[in-house]
Design a protein around this motif. Structure first.
Motif, PDB file in Angstrom:
ATOM      1  N   LEU A  22     104.563  -6.287   6.653  1.00  0.00           N
ATOM      2  CA  LEU A  22     103.661  -5.298   6.448  1.00  0.00           C
ATOM      3  C   LEU A  22     103.934  -4.182   5.590  1.00  0.00           C
ATOM      4  O   LEU A  22     105.224  -3.971   5.389  1.00  0.00           O
ATOM      5  N   SER A  23     103.019  -3.523   4.913  1.00  0.00           N
ATOM      6  CA  SER A  23     103.505  -2.295   4.191  1.00  0.00           C
ATOM      7  C   SER A  23     103.827  -1.055   5.099  1.00  0.00           C
ATOM      8  O   SER A  23     103.551  -1.116   6.201  1.00  0.00           O
ATOM      9  N   ALA A  24     104.450  -0.007   4.369  1.00  0.00           N
ATOM     10  CA  ALA A  24     104.525   1.242   5.132  1.00  0.00           C
ATOM     11  C   ALA A  24     103.773   2.092   5.704  1.00  0.00           C
ATOM     12  O   ALA A  24     103.764   2.368   6.769  1.00  0.00           O
ATOM     13  N   SER A  25     102.290   1.749   5.095  1.00  0.00           N
ATOM     14  CA  SER A  25     101.210   2.396   5.629  1.00  0.00           C
ATOM     15  C   SER A  25     100.759   1.663   6.787  1.00  0.00           C
ATOM     16  O   SER A  25     100.347   2.119   7.929  1.00  0.00           O
ATOM     17  N   GLN A  26     100.585   0.542   6.767  1.00  0.00           N
ATOM     18  CA  GLN A  26     100.236  -0.418   8.009  1.00  0.00           C
ATOM     19  C   GLN A  26     101.273  -0.328   9.112  1.00  0.00           C
ATOM     20  O   GLN A  26     100.995   0.022  10.269  1.00  0.00           O
ATOM     21  N   ILE A  27     102.627   0.025   8.862  1.00  0.00           N
ATOM     22  CA  ILE A  27     103.701   0.255   9.952  1.00  0.00           C
ATOM     23  C   ILE A  27     103.378   1.407  10.446  1.00  0.00           C
ATOM     24  O   ILE A  27     103.532   1.765  11.880  1.00  0.00           O
ATOM     25  N   ALA A  28     103.178   2.505   9.558  1.00  0.00           N
ATOM     26  CA  ALA A  28     102.813   3.699  10.140  1.00  0.00           C
ATOM     27  C   ALA A  28     101.665   3.978  11.256  1.00  0.00           C
ATOM     28  O   ALA A  28     101.623   4.535  12.218  1.00  0.00           O
ATOM     29  N   ALA A  29     100.675   3.187  10.916  1.00  0.00           N
ATOM     30  CA  ALA A  29      99.472   3.091  11.477  1.00  0.00           C
ATOM     31  C   ALA A  29      99.739   2.481  12.994  1.00  0.00           C
ATOM     32  O   ALA A  29      99.257   2.906  13.843  1.00  0.00           O
ATOM     33  N   GLN A  30     100.361   1.355  12.856  1.00  0.00           N
ATOM     34  CA  GLN A  30     100.938   0.860  14.135  1.00  0.00           C
ATOM     35  C   GLN A  30     101.626   1.679  15.110  1.00  0.00           C
ATOM     36  O   GLN A  30     101.520   1.461  16.297  1.00  0.00           O
ATOM     37  N   GLY A  32     102.200   5.047  15.018  1.00  0.00           N
ATOM     38  CA  GLY A  32     101.449   6.098  15.366  1.00  0.00           C
ATOM     39  C   GLY A  32     102.256   7.359  15.297  1.00  0.00           C
ATOM     40  O   GLY A  32     103.491   7.149  15.691  1.00  0.00           O
ATOM     41  N   GLY A  33     101.899   8.387  14.956  1.00  0.00           N
ATOM     42  CA  GLY A  33     102.743   9.532  14.886  1.00  0.00           C
ATOM     43  C   GLY A  33     103.576   9.675  13.865  1.00  0.00           C
ATOM     44  O   GLY A  33     104.507  10.781  13.809  1.00  0.00           O
ATOM     45  N   VAL A  34     103.583   8.792  12.784  1.00  0.00           N
ATOM     46  CA  VAL A  34     104.549   8.972  11.804  1.00  0.00           C
ATOM     47  C   VAL A  34     103.615   8.490  10.433  1.00  0.00           C
ATOM     48  O   VAL A  34     102.772   7.960  10.433  1.00  0.00           O
ATOM     49  N   SER A  35     104.106   9.268   9.434  1.00  0.00           N
ATOM     50  CA  SER A  35     103.559   9.023   8.032  1.00  0.00           C
ATOM     51  C   SER A  35     104.252   7.847   7.390  1.00  0.00           C
ATOM     52  O   SER A  35     105.420   7.480   7.792  1.00  0.00           O
ATOM     53  N   ARG A  36     103.523   7.253   6.207  1.00  0.00           N
ATOM     54  CA  ARG A  36     104.157   6.306   5.600  1.00  0.00           C
ATOM     55  C   ARG A  36     105.398   6.770   4.803  1.00  0.00           C
ATOM     56  O   ARG A  36     106.363   5.852   4.870  1.00  0.00           O
TER      57      ARG A  36
END
Length: 181
Positions: A22-30, A32-36
């Protein structure tokens, strides 16, 4: 984000998602509460290996190698080459990324031609200071060595290279794509 917010559970989840590709953006979305950027920073601090490509594992994404042909005719050869490979791809279904395997069949027409009349010009071995607007500026050798020089042959029109070196420098797009494979 402070380090206190990276609980052991979140770090393990980050590692698992990173390994899944998963991309950093996708991980951040999963998570929650953290940025890319927070995810990227944590990945670097954890020294995680380069993640798998988004298409899945690298071994599943590689098409089968074509067998090499031992003998080729002297003139030219046309043969279609087909390769079938199973590839894992990700696609979006709403807010969820799904992984699915698809079968990809690729065809490539290979043409090998021997050049009939190649004339390699004899270099005039000019230094940079000896070049003019009418001389070929094709570099020959290692610039850090004493024997480095330029072709120096006569050029046509306002091109930077002689006819021979222009053919090397300016290749049609289709030939460049074939050479890159």
């Amino acid at each position: 984000m402070t380090t206190a917010q990276w609980s052991d559970d979140r770090v393990e989840r980050l590692k698992r998602l990173w390994a899944e590709g998963l991309s950093a953006s996708q991980i951040a979305a999963q998570l929650g509460g953290v940025s890319r950027n927070a995810v990227i920073g944590k990945v670097h601090r954890l020294n995680l290996p380069g993640r798998a490509k988004a298409g899945g594992s690298s071994s599943a994404a590689r098409p089968a190698k074509r067998p090499t042909q031992t003998q080729r005719p002297a003139t030219f050869q046309n043969r279609p080459a087909a390769a079938t490979a199973t590839r894992t791809v990700t696609r979006a279904a709403g807010a969820t990324m799904l992984k699915e395997e698809i079968e990809v069949e690729a065809y490539e027409e290979v043409e090998v031609r021997r050049p009939l009349n190649v004339v390699v010009p004899i270099s005039r071995r000019l230094a940079l200071t000896e070049l003019t607007e009418r001389t070929c500026k094709w570099p020959i050798g290692d610039p850090m060595k004493d024997d480095f020089h330029f072709c120096g042959c006569e050029i046509a029109d306002s091109a930077p290279y002689c006819t021979y070196h222009a053919k090397l420098a300016y290749q049609p797009v289709s030939e460049r794509r074939k050479a890159a494979r």
